[in-house]
Design an enzyme around this catalytic site. Structure first.
Site, short mmCIF file in Angstrom:
data_model
loop_
_atom_site.label_atom_id
_atom_site.label_comp_id
_atom_site.label_asym_id
_atom_site.label_seq_id
_atom_site.Cartn_x
_atom_site.Cartn_y
_atom_site.Cartn_z
N GLU A 38 8.43 2.58 0.53
CA GLU A 38 6.87 1.97 0.91
C GLU A 38 6.85 1.80 2.23
O GLU A 38 7.59 1.00 2.68
CB GLU A 38 6.69 0.83 -0.35
N THR A 83 -0.03 6.12 -0.28
CA THR A 83 1.27 6.75 -0.91
C THR A 83 1.14 7.90 -1.69
O THR A 83 1.92 8.86 -1.77
CB THR A 83 1.65 5.58 -2.35
N HIS A 198 5.39 -3.55 0.46
CA HIS A 198 3.94 -3.10 0.38
C HIS A 198 3.16 -4.24 1.42
O HIS A 198 3.63 -5.41 1.08
CB HIS A 198 3.43 -3.07 -0.80
N ASP A 257 6.48 6.56 3.48
CA ASP A 257 5.12 7.22 2.84
C ASP A 257 4.14 7.18 3.98
O ASP A 257 3.34 8.23 4.12
CB ASP A 257 4.82 6.71 1.72
N HIS A 258 4.05 6.07 4.48
CA HIS A 258 3.07 6.00 5.66
C HIS A 258 3.39 4.78 6.52
O HIS A 258 4.25 4.01 6.14
CB HIS A 258 1.53 5.82 5.10
#
Ligand code: GP9
Ligand code: MN
Length: 422
Positions: A38, A83, A198, A257-258
């Site tokens: 994450e 995600t 997150h 993921d990003h």
């Protein structure tokens, strides 16, 4: 209709990068574990806090592990689907939507996704995630992707002390996943989606004794603590896989993921990176996400080629000895000798070792200078536009229903259901 497919098929055939014989089939028949890390950006790798502590000591050790490929110039290509967009890129080698999430809007489409491809090779597939199954419409989309099992929050012990913001904390998540993983028929293809790192990266005090950053920006300062916690969870998972006897016969693919830190935090990020300001070029460079591919018995190393999340699927399939030439996908095998060496962003900008395009402007990648001669940018920009357009066409018109890759057994989403634990 099917004439739309023909044009895309031709483009794809012309741009297919043949596998490198040195690596083709090197992981044939192995189990596969994907781990979505994450909000993990590449600048965390080998980053040290002011007191000298590494944020991600375990990931850093993998960079130097001889059986690991570490891709240091890999870029995320996600849009608003975050995600889930990364999942989509990884498993379909298509681009996500410019607006909205493809998982939410196009879950009724036909896909030729990684779990379905591997099913044809005798693999069992499963997702593990400590949030509830309807988030990002996963329970619907996973049927279209051909997932056999979805172990969502219902399968885990979601007590207060184990949960923080979006769901289960990474350490109990991995711990509780092991028995479920062991219950799967091998070879398996599985995906673990972590959560602890997150936004806004806040942690319960008992879960961290790692120092926060000192930029004065709460989000950025906490990011280091959350990332460190995730790193510890990953290390524990690797150890548990060894103990479970699953390590030696498993390829592990880990990816960020990003981005975690948005442009709203540029001032603090300038302090973190020790630069005066975050220029558009630095901002584009910050969209790197780490990619690790660990294969027991295969020699890896640090990889400098440029690529995006879209490139991971052909890379992995070729390592598994499955040729991708008949699939309608846009990725370029990162280990191919002909790898194209650039990555596009969903907004049409792109990065390459020579030039970077940001908001339509062309920059020199090395110096960051704005270029007057934009020829090199124009060449890549043309391919970028073609690919985004073709990928959108596939997604918006549901074109894969008109196409059957050779050797692919279509799946029927109605054969799948995720009922929860008994
Ligand atoms: C939620 C998790 C986080 O289930 O995937 O989602 P994000 O906000 O990063 O897309
Ligand atoms: Mn995410």
């Amino acid at each position: 209709d099917s004439s739309d497919v023909t044009e895309i098929e031709n483009y794809r055939k012309a741009n297919y990068d043949a596998p490198n014989p040195e690596y083709f089939g090197k992981a044939k028949g192995m189990n596969v574990i994907y781990i979505s890390m994450e909000s993990t950006q590449s600048f965390l790798i080998d980053y040290k806090m002011p007191d000298g502590q590494e944020v991600t000591p375990f990931l850093n050790s993998l960079v130097r592990d001889k059986n690991t490929f570490y891709f240091e110039n890999l870029f995320h290509q996600t849009g608003q689907g975050k995600t889930s967009d990364a999942e989509f890129l990884m498993e379909n080698s298509l681009y996500p939507m410019a607006q909205g999430a493809v998982f939410v809007n196009k879950a009724q489409n036909t896909y030729h996704a990684l779990p379905a491809i591997l099913k044809g090779q005798g693999y069992t597939s499963a997702v593990f995630h400590g949030n509830y199954k309807t988030f990002w419409n996963r329970n619907v989309m996973y049927k279209a992707l051909g997932y056999d099992y979805f172990f969502d929050a219902e399968y885990y012990n979601m007590t207060d002390e184990h949960v923080k913001n979006y769901g289960l904390k990474d350490i109990p998540f991995f711990e509780e996943s092991i028995p479920m993983l062991k219950s799967l028929k091998q070879p398996f293809y599985t995906k673990f989606i972590t959560l602890s790192n997150h936004f806004p990266f806040e942690m319960d005090p008992e879960d961290t004794d790692f120092p926060a950053g000192d930029t004065g920006n709460k989000v950025v300062d906490q990011y280091f603590q959350a990332a460190h916690y995730m790193d510890q969870a990953l290390q524990q998972f690797f150890n548990d896989l060894k103990e479970a006897g699953l390590y030696e016969n498993t390829m592990i693919v880990m990816y960020g993921d990003h981005y975690g830190i948005s442009e709203n935090h540029n001032e603090a990020m300038a302090k973190v990176l020790g630069v005066e300001e975050i220029t558009p070029v630095i901002s584009a460079n910050l969209q790197r996400v780490p990619l690790f591919i660990h294969i027991p018995g295969v020699e890896g190393g640090v990889q400098k080629q440029f690529g995006g999340q879209v490139d991971v699927r052909p890379t992995v399939l070729h390592l598994l000895g499955i040729d991708t030439k008949d699939y309608l996908e846009f990725g370029s095998d990162l280990l191919s000798k002909n790898h194209r060496n650039w990555a596009l962003f969903r907004n049409g900008d792109f990065v390459s070792p020579e030039v970077i395009q940001v908001k339509g402007n062309c920059y020199d990648s090395q110096t960051g200078d704005l270029l007057e001669d934009t020829t090199v940018c124009k060449n890549i920009a043309e391919s970028v536009n073609t690919e985004l357009q073709m990928s959108d066409e596939i997604v918006y018109k549901d074109l894969l229903r008109f196409y059957k890759p050779a050797g692919f057994t279509p799946i029927n989403p109605n054969d799948y259901e995720y009922l929860g634990p008994k």
